[in-house]
Design a protein around this motif. Structure first.
Motif, PDB file in Angstrom:
ATOM      1  N   ASP A   1      -2.859  -6.294   1.888  1.00  0.00           N
ATOM      2  CA  ASP A   1      -3.943  -5.402   1.490  1.00  0.00           C
ATOM      3  C   ASP A   1      -4.792  -4.945   2.668  1.00  0.00           C
ATOM      4  O   ASP A   1      -5.423  -3.887   2.627  1.00  0.00           O
ATOM      5  N   LYS A   2      -4.852  -5.746   3.713  1.00  0.00           N
ATOM      6  CA  LYS A   2      -5.575  -5.388   4.928  1.00  0.00           C
ATOM      7  C   LYS A   2      -4.750  -5.862   6.119  1.00  0.00           C
ATOM      8  O   LYS A   2      -3.871  -6.711   5.971  1.00  0.00           O
TER       9      LYS A   2
ATOM     10  N   PRO B   1     -10.387   4.098  -4.945  1.00  0.00           N
ATOM     11  CA  PRO B   1      -9.399   3.045  -4.771  1.00  0.00           C
ATOM     12  C   PRO B   1      -9.021   2.347  -6.062  1.00  0.00           C
ATOM     13  O   PRO B   1      -8.015   1.649  -6.107  1.00  0.00           O
TER      14      PRO B   1
ATOM     15  N   SER C   1      -9.593   0.157   9.356  1.00  0.00           N
ATOM     16  CA  SER C   1     -10.293  -1.119   9.170  1.00  0.00           C
ATOM     17  C   SER C   1     -11.309  -1.336  10.275  1.00  0.00           C
ATOM     18  O   SER C   1     -11.078  -0.983  11.434  1.00  0.00           O
TER      19      SER C   1
ATOM     20  N   SER D   1       1.583   5.208   4.365  1.00  0.00           N
ATOM     21  CA  SER D   1       0.314   4.563   4.050  1.00  0.00           C
ATOM     22  C   SER D   1      -0.541   4.563   5.311  1.00  0.00           C
ATOM     23  O   SER D   1      -0.062   4.200   6.384  1.00  0.00           O
TER      24      SER D   1
ATOM     25  N   LYS E   1      -3.146   0.881  -5.566  1.00  0.00           N
ATOM     26  CA  LYS E   1      -1.766   0.453  -5.637  1.00  0.00           C
ATOM     27  C   LYS E   1      -1.251   0.484  -7.073  1.00  0.00           C
ATOM     28  O   LYS E   1      -2.010   0.449  -8.028  1.00  0.00           O
TER      29      LYS E   1
ATOM     30  N   ASN F   1      -8.028   2.610   2.434  1.00  0.00           N
ATOM     31  CA  ASN F   1      -6.607   2.935   2.381  1.00  0.00           C
ATOM     32  C   ASN F   1      -6.358   4.325   1.826  1.00  0.00           C
ATOM     33  O   ASN F   1      -7.082   4.797   0.953  1.00  0.00           O
ATOM     34  N   ARG F   2      -5.305   4.941   2.316  1.00  0.00           N
ATOM     35  CA  ARG F   2      -4.871   6.241   1.820  1.00  0.00           C
ATOM     36  C   ARG F   2      -3.348   6.232   1.655  1.00  0.00           C
ATOM     37  O   ARG F   2      -2.636   5.590   2.422  1.00  0.00           O
TER      38      ARG F   2
ATOM     39  N   THR G   1     -11.756  -2.335   4.819  1.00  0.00           N
ATOM     40  CA  THR G   1     -10.549  -1.528   4.959  1.00  0.00           C
ATOM     41  C   THR G   1     -10.571  -0.403   3.933  1.00  0.00           C
ATOM     42  O   THR G   1     -10.886  -0.624   2.765  1.00  0.00           O
TER      43      THR G   1
ATOM     44  N   ARG H   1      -3.850   1.506  10.742  1.00  0.00           N
ATOM     45  CA  ARG H   1      -2.515   1.009  10.401  1.00  0.00           C
ATOM     46  C   ARG H   1      -1.767   2.113   9.663  1.00  0.00           C
ATOM     47  O   ARG H   1      -2.238   2.637   8.657  1.00  0.00           O
TER      48      ARG H   1
ATOM     49  N   SER I   1      -4.345   3.278   6.778  1.00  0.00           N
ATOM     50  CA  SER I   1      -5.573   2.536   6.526  1.00  0.00           C
ATOM     51  C   SER I   1      -6.417   2.493   7.778  1.00  0.00           C
ATOM     52  O   SER I   1      -5.902   2.542   8.900  1.00  0.00           O
TER      53      SER I   1
ATOM     54  N   LEU J   1       0.810  -1.211   0.000  1.00  0.00           N
ATOM     55  CA  LEU J   1       0.000   0.000   0.000  1.00  0.00           C
ATOM     56  C   LEU J   1       0.847   1.266   0.000  1.00  0.00           C
ATOM     57  O   LEU J   1       0.354   2.349  -0.297  1.00  0.00           O
TER      58      LEU J   1
END
Length: 255
Positions: free
Chosen positions: A115-116, A41, A144, A140, A90, A126-127, A124, A224, A142, A20
């Motif tokens: 991925d998670k 995404p 979740s 990265s 990604k 993501n950024r 999840t 995360r 995330s 990520l």
């Protein structure tokens, strides 16, 4: 926002780092996000409805989108002065799925690179975050959703894995293998219910990079954060405190 790097590392090597982070690496370039739009995404730009990033113009969630509450908890452009935030996906060359560790005790650390955060995650978001203050710093982030019991177990397993895997481990995803050595717990302040923080050196194909990870639990939500500096293997990276603080603030408000 185009995904490109200032590192000379091969794409396959970067992909063996937290996959990520590839989105975050794109944010560390000089590119600017499209005005008024947030990339979804899958990489296509969509205009979010007010107060609901990623939602359709009618206010309903797009097909396959994460729950609106989780999207509201995720960082968006403008949340962090001095940083670029992207929801772009990604790099297509990055492997998908959860890496498999060569040591059972280290599997939670391999999972967190995927991925998670781990298979128990329900959803999840993501950024990718690029610093405009520190050249090459990519983060990265995330968010979740879990059952609260699963979220607590994740943090506990990570603490145990960090303690057990100091000498390192190898992880494989889609037949690509990388190593993670010098796993070390490091102190890091968060306002979450509980958190764990560690550093490691990820290596593959003769190229290595230091990575800093922070995993924080707020109720049944897990944040995360992973950081590395793409300008060189010797560059230390730390998750910026303002990034962690803002992400956890948004989680608390969304909850």
């Amino acid at each position: 926002m185009r995904i490109k790097t200032r590192s000379t590392a091969p794409v396959t090597t970067i992909a063996l780092l937290p996959a990520l982070l590839l989105a975050a690496v794109g944010c560390s370039s000089a590119d600017s996000p499209a005005s008024g739009k947030v990339p979804d995404p899958k990489g296509s730009a969509v205009a979010p409805a007010p107060g609901a990033p990623g939602a359709s113009a009618s206010g309903s969630a797009a097909p396959g989108a994460a729950p609106v509450g989780l999207e509201r908890a995720a960082l968006v452009q403008g949340d962090l002065p001095g940083y670029q935030v992207s929801a772009q996906g990604k790099n297509p060359n990055a492997p998908d799925g959860q890496p498999q560790a060569d040591k059972k005790a280290c599997q939670p650390l391999a999972d967190i690179m995927g991925d998670k955060p781990d298979p128990a995650a329900r959803e999840t978001v993501n950024r990718g975050i690029g610093s405009q203050k520190q050249v090459g710093l990519a983060v990265s982030a995330s968010v979740s959703s879990y059952s609260e019991g699963d979220a607590k177990r994740l943090v506990s397993r990570l603490r145990d894995a960090v303690a057990a895997c100091g000498t390192g481990f190898a992880a494989t995803v889609e037949k690509q293998t990388g190593s993670y050595r010098d796993v070390k717990a490091v102190p890091y302040r968060t306002a979450a219910d509980e958190s764990v923080s560690w550093t490691t050196v990820a290596a593959a194909g003769g190229v290595s990079a230091q990575v800093h990870l922070v995993v924080a639990r707020e109720g049944d939500t897990v944040v995360r954060l992973m950081a590395l500096n793409v300008t060189g293997a010797g560059q230390q990276a730390t998750v910026p405190q303002e990034v962690a603080d803002k992400q956890l603030e948004k989680v608390a408000k969304a909850g």
